[in-house]
Design an enzyme around this catalytic site. Structure first.
Site, PDB file in Angstrom:
ATOM      1  N   GLU A  81      37.276  -0.391  37.373  1.00 52.51           N
ATOM      2  CA  GLU A  81      36.714   1.021  37.700  1.00 52.51           C
ATOM      3  C   GLU A  81      36.470   0.934  39.159  1.00 52.51           C
ATOM      4  OE1 GLU A  81      33.296   2.386  35.529  1.00 52.51           O
ATOM      5  OE2 GLU A  81      33.599   4.369  36.361  1.00 52.51           O
ATOM      6  N   ASP A 102      36.134  -1.935  32.435  1.00 55.21           N
ATOM      7  CA  ASP A 102      34.894  -1.236  33.095  1.00 55.21           C
ATOM      8  C   ASP A 102      33.803  -2.052  33.019  1.00 55.21           C
ATOM      9  OD1 ASP A 102      33.021   0.659  33.424  1.00 55.21           O
ATOM     10  OD2 ASP A 102      33.573   2.112  32.186  1.00 55.21           O
ATOM     11  N   ILE A 104      30.497  -1.837  33.686  1.00 54.45           N
ATOM     12  CA  ILE A 104      29.479  -1.161  33.075  1.00 54.45           C
ATOM     13  C   ILE A 104      29.725   0.315  32.501  1.00 54.45           C
ATOM     14  CG2 ILE A 104      27.001  -0.410  32.994  1.00 54.45           C
ATOM     15  CD1 ILE A 104      26.368  -2.355  35.167  1.00 54.45           C
ATOM     16  N   ASP A 105      30.294   0.348  31.245  1.00 52.54           N
ATOM     17  CA  ASP A 105      30.596   1.920  30.715  1.00 52.54           C
ATOM     18  C   ASP A 105      29.064   2.280  30.012  1.00 52.54           C
ATOM     19  OD1 ASP A 105      32.440   3.804  30.032  1.00 52.54           O
ATOM     20  OD2 ASP A 105      31.991   3.033  27.873  1.00 52.54           O
ATOM     21  N   THR A 107      26.847   4.105  32.725  1.00 54.29           N
ATOM     22  CA  THR A 107      26.234   3.703  33.957  1.00 54.29           C
ATOM     23  C   THR A 107      24.997   4.594  33.552  1.00 54.29           C
ATOM     24  OG1 THR A 107      28.276   3.013  35.003  1.00 54.29           O
ATOM     25  CG2 THR A 107      26.129   3.765  36.312  1.00 54.29           C
ATOM     26  N   ASP A 249      37.687   2.809  30.558  1.00 48.55           N
ATOM     27  CA  ASP A 249      36.980   3.296  29.307  1.00 48.55           C
ATOM     28  C   ASP A 249      37.534   3.017  28.055  1.00 48.55           C
ATOM     29  OD1 ASP A 249      34.855   4.370  31.114  1.00 48.55           O
ATOM     30  OD2 ASP A 249      36.100   6.139  31.607  1.00 48.55           O
TER      31      ASP A 249
HETATM   32  C1  LIP Z   1      31.512   7.052  31.412  1.00 47.90           C
HETATM   33  C2  LIP Z   1      31.832   7.224  29.911  1.00 47.90           C
HETATM   34  C3  LIP Z   1      31.080   8.321  29.150  1.00 47.90           C
HETATM   35  C4  LIP Z   1      31.783   9.510  29.668  1.00 47.90           C
HETATM   36  C5  LIP Z   1      32.114   9.577  31.313  1.00 47.90           C
HETATM   37  C6  LIP Z   1      32.541   8.319  31.931  1.00 47.90           C
HETATM   38  P1  LIP Z   1      31.027   5.215  33.252  1.00 47.90           P
HETATM   39  O1  LIP Z   1      31.906   5.648  32.096  1.00 47.90           O
HETATM   40  O2  LIP Z   1      32.144   6.052  29.159  1.00 47.90           O
HETATM   41  O3  LIP Z   1      31.356   8.438  27.876  1.00 47.90           O
HETATM   42  O4  LIP Z   1      31.581  10.603  29.185  1.00 47.90           O
HETATM   43  O5  LIP Z   1      33.088  10.635  31.555  1.00 47.90           O
HETATM   44  O6  LIP Z   1      33.797   7.977  31.859  1.00 47.90           O
HETATM   45  O7  LIP Z   1      30.999   6.106  34.376  1.00 47.90           O
HETATM   46  O8  LIP Z   1      29.602   4.992  32.531  1.00 47.90           O
HETATM   47  O9  LIP Z   1      31.670   3.808  33.240  1.00 47.90           O
END
Ligand code: LIP
Length: 329
Positions: A81, A102, A104-105, A107, A249
């Protein structure tokens, strides 16, 4: 350069490597969380707008993962990412083994101290998702799976991982009985918010009063696409749909979900064109994975009158008949 051929033994080694890597990355994530929460969010930056967040910890975790991958598997490709956000071109899927990460998914959860954030490590091989590891270091829960070998979840309070789904597959007669995962996402344009709100209204609202409503049991937003996939795979959520996610993601989640008997597809158009194909047999995932529109439904038991797969397709169709769709930015 000729594509490296991986053996089944390599697959197992890669899965173990990814699980260990997720755990070491998890330590950095927890360290980052403590630092951010004790510094009054001083290190939080914005990407495309004020709700699309990134921290130095996302970058730090991705650098750690990328360098460990480069040390151990120097000829593998890497889609991450933060590497992507820092301006590189959209990487295409090739036959080469390609980590898709990713760091940290979730964030937003991470910066708020809401303990639903994870690292998501996926891998494509020959344009297909091969393995996935999703690790939430705050709850010490790990979902993982390898194509053809099943998927599992480990909990800190159990000695052994559990095969997914955790409980035997149940029936799901209609969307009215469903617990549905949706997300607010970071695209807050008026037209998109109106379409999202209309979609949520129809999914949850009273059938007697709202045209095209399904009146599902409820809607949930975990704030992490990867953890939503984990919940679908274990059978805690019934359906998860989102417009706007990225390959990192969902790559790991797709493997874990498919191995748990879930059905995964893309946008309304993608589903229309490919609904009769079996997702576990799809040979080129490029279009779906870069399509930015994903829906996944949990494993459903066969009944005397309908195969589970047919029920999944029928419910995805019904879902798509109910919600709106828009372009992801
Ligand atoms: C996020 C997701 C979240 C989604 C956002 C974004 P990040 O990833 O996991 O569920 O709604 O669109 O993609 O930015 O925390 O890595």
């Amino acid at each position: 350069m000729a594509t490296r051929e991986l053996t089944p033994q390599d697959f197992e080694t890669l899965l173990e490597f990814s699980k260990t890597l997720a755990q070491t990355a998890g330590k950095i994530i927890v360290e980052g969380s403590n630092a951010i929460l004790n510094q009054d969010q001083g290190n939080v930056d914005e990407k495309k707008n004020s709700v699309d967040l990134v921290t130095q910890w996302d970058v730090k975790v991705e650098e750690h993962v990328k360098s460990e991958v480069a040390k151990t598997w120097p000829d593998f490709h890497f889609i991450g990412e933060e590497t992507f956000s820092s301006g590189s071109e959209k990487p295409s899927l090739t036959d080469a083994p390609t980590f898709c990460v990713d760091p940290i998914d979730g964030t937003t959860n991470f910066v708020h101290g809401f303990p639903y954030a994870c690292i998501s490590i996926g891998m494509f091989y020959k344009k297909q998702p091969l393995l996935g590891v999703i690790y939430n270091p705050f709850l010490n829960e790990m979902y993982y799976g390898l194509k053809g070998s099943g998927s599992y979840v480990s909990f800190p309070y159990l000695d052994k991982p559990l095969r997914l789904p955790i409980a035997s597959q149940r029936s799901l007669p209609s969307l009215s009985q469903a617990l549905i995962g949706v997300e607010w996402g970071s695209d807050r344009r008026l037209s998109v918010m109106q379409q999202k709100a209309t979609s949520f209204l129809r999914l949850a609202g009273d059938k007697d009063e709202i045209p095209n409503a399904r009146m599902a049991h409820s809607l949930r937003s975990l704030g992490s696409a990867a953890l939503n996939y984990g919940q679908i795979a274990r059978g805690g959520l019934d359906i998860y749909w989102e417009v706007g996610c990225w390959p990192w993601d969902v790559c790991a989640g797709i493997v874990i979900a498919l191995e748990a008997g879930c059905y995964v597809t893309g946008s309304k158009n993608f589903f229309k064109a490919h609904r009769h194909e079996e997702p576990t047999l799809m040979t080129d995932w490029t279009e779906l994975i870069w399509g930015r529109k994903y829906i996944v439904i949990r494993g459903i038991a066969d009944t005397p009158s309908e195969k589970g797969r047919d029920a999944q397709r029928r419910l995805v169709q019904d879902f798509y008949d109910s919600v709106e769709e828009w372009d992801a930015i």
